[in-house]
Design an enzyme around this catalytic site. Structure first.
Site, PDB file in Angstrom:
ATOM      1  N   HIS A   1       3.401  -1.610  -3.651  1.00 39.34           N
ATOM      2  CA  HIS A   1       2.964  -2.352  -4.836  1.00 39.34           C
ATOM      3  C   HIS A   1       3.019  -1.540  -6.141  1.00 39.34           C
ATOM      4  O   HIS A   1       3.780  -1.864  -7.046  1.00 39.34           O
ATOM      5  CB  HIS A   1       1.513  -2.830  -4.643  1.00 39.34           C
ATOM      6  CG  HIS A   1       1.249  -3.606  -3.397  1.00 39.34           C
ATOM      7  ND1 HIS A   1       1.673  -4.908  -3.201  1.00 39.34           N
ATOM      8  CD2 HIS A   1       0.589  -3.261  -2.265  1.00 39.34           C
ATOM      9  CE1 HIS A   1       1.280  -5.332  -2.015  1.00 39.34           C
ATOM     10  NE2 HIS A   1       0.613  -4.361  -1.421  1.00 39.34           N
TER      11      HIS A   1
HETATM   12  O1  RIB Z   1      -2.960  -5.880  -3.673  1.00 39.83           O
HETATM   13  C1  RIB Z   1      -2.357  -4.619  -3.809  1.00 39.83           C
HETATM   14  C2  RIB Z   1      -3.080  -3.800  -4.824  1.00 39.83           C
HETATM   15  O2  RIB Z   1      -4.451  -3.600  -4.411  1.00 39.83           O
HETATM   16  C3  RIB Z   1      -2.501  -2.385  -4.973  1.00 39.83           C
HETATM   17  O3  RIB Z   1      -2.711  -1.928  -6.272  1.00 39.83           O
HETATM   18  C4  RIB Z   1      -3.324  -1.594  -4.008  1.00 39.83           C
HETATM   19  O4  RIB Z   1      -3.372  -0.212  -4.335  1.00 39.83           O
HETATM   20  C5  RIB Z   1      -4.685  -2.210  -4.200  1.00 39.83           C
HETATM   21  O5  RIB Z   1      -5.271  -1.627  -5.360  1.00 39.83           O
END
Ligand code: RIB
Ligand code: CA
Length: 313
Positions: A243
């Site tokens: 992500h």
């Molecule tokens: O949903 C994914 C996000 O939530 C990413 O930023 C992960 O690190 C958590 O913070």
């Protein structure tokens, strides 16, 4: 070319950690003026420790790391040890950092750095719940007209949610802060699950990190190997979605991504859809567009960039 000034606001988490390393490995393009931490994946003390650990691993003990909000604006804190492990960076295999946190709350640091920068000079890159950004906007609304852009990881539309069927974790944890940010008028570029779920840590990519025979390469390989397990199990995919590095990769090579400028609103009342990012992708409303929402990524190009940069550390 002058390096772009950014603040990384983060809740490390393995994917945040890789994003921090990607930014610190790119000093010609990015000038990380500060890292601010927030409670999210794990409690604040651990997200702060993990941010310090990554700065030390990258040899950047000069970077100010300011600890921020210990909990969301209104709701109780929800964490994600089930994904990231107890430490938040399980798999990294790194010692406790010797680098210490910098005096001053993250919210004050965001305000001071924004008010002292030239108008349009500073970009904020939130990788976790938006609590620090939301509080900074309430405390000093003038930062909204001074910031160049907010490039954040959060939300989802056709991809739905990952903390609930409707909501992605970062927005779910602090929907009220997200609502403040998406109403701020600041130019927003949003990396939702729709795009990050196309940045999967496939075996051939993980192998390329394993081949980087450096402390950073070994740490990234170990973190990815741990971090992907939950998503592989849930989604039945060949790898986990990486992500947060999508935010930094966008700053380094925006051509890797494609999306649309559309209206985005945040659910802050219904418990069923709390934290949902309601993205008007097809123009069903007369709402004004307030975010460029990314949907496409050149995932091969993304991982080529990531491997090349991590190998530089
Ligand atoms: O949903 C994914 C996000 O939530 C990413 O930023 C992960 O690190 C958590 O913070
Ligand atoms: Ca994060």
């Amino acid at each position: 070319m002058t390096a772009r000034k950014i603040i990384i606001d983060t809740d490390p988490g393995q994917d945040d950690a890789v994003a921090i390393l990607l930014a610190l490995a790119s000093p010609e393009e990015l000038d990380v003026v500060a890292i601010t931490t927030v409670a999210g994946n794990v409690p604040l003390a651990l997200t702060t420790r993990n941010a310090l650990t990554m700065c030390e691993l990258a040899g950047r003990t000069d970077i100010p790391v300011h600890a921020g909000s210990i909990r969301p604006m209104v709701r109780d804190l929800v964490t994600a040890e089930y994904v990231h492990g107890k430490s938040g960076i399980d798999g990294a295999g790194l010692p406790e950092p010797t680098m210490v946190v910098t005096e001053g709350h993250a919210v004050d640091a965001i305000i001071e750095l924004t008010m002292s920068a030239d108008v349009g000079e500073l970009t904020i890159c939130p990788l976790g719940p938006l609590t620090n950004i939301g509080l900074a906007l309430l405390r000093e609304p003038r930062i909204a007209e001074r910031l160049r852009e907010i490039v954040l990881m959060g939300g989802g539309f056709f991809a739905g949610g990952n903390r609930t069927p409707a909501a992605e974790f970062n927005i779910y944890v602090d929907p009220h802060a997200a609502d403040v940010v998406f109403h701020s008028g600041i130019p927003i570029t949003m990396m939702p699950l729709d795009v990050t779920h196309k940045a999967l840590t496939l075996p051939e990519y993980v192998a390329r990190f394993a081949a980087i025979d450096t402390p950073a390469g070994r740490a990234v390989h170990g973190m990815l190997d741990f971090f992907e397990r939950f998503d592989i199990e849930r989604y039945g995919t060949e790898g986990g979605p990486l992500h947060d590095p999508c935010v930094i990769a966008y700053l380094l090579d925006p051509g890797l991504f494609g999306g649309k400028h559309v209206p985005v609103r945040i659910e802050t009342t219904s418990e069923l859809t709390m934290g949902m990012t309601v993205v008007d992708w097809w123009g069903a409303t007369d709402d004004d567009p307030n975010a460029t929402v990314m949907q496409e990524i050149d995932s091969a190009g993304f991982f080529d960039l990531l491997v090349e940069r991590i190998a530089r550390i």
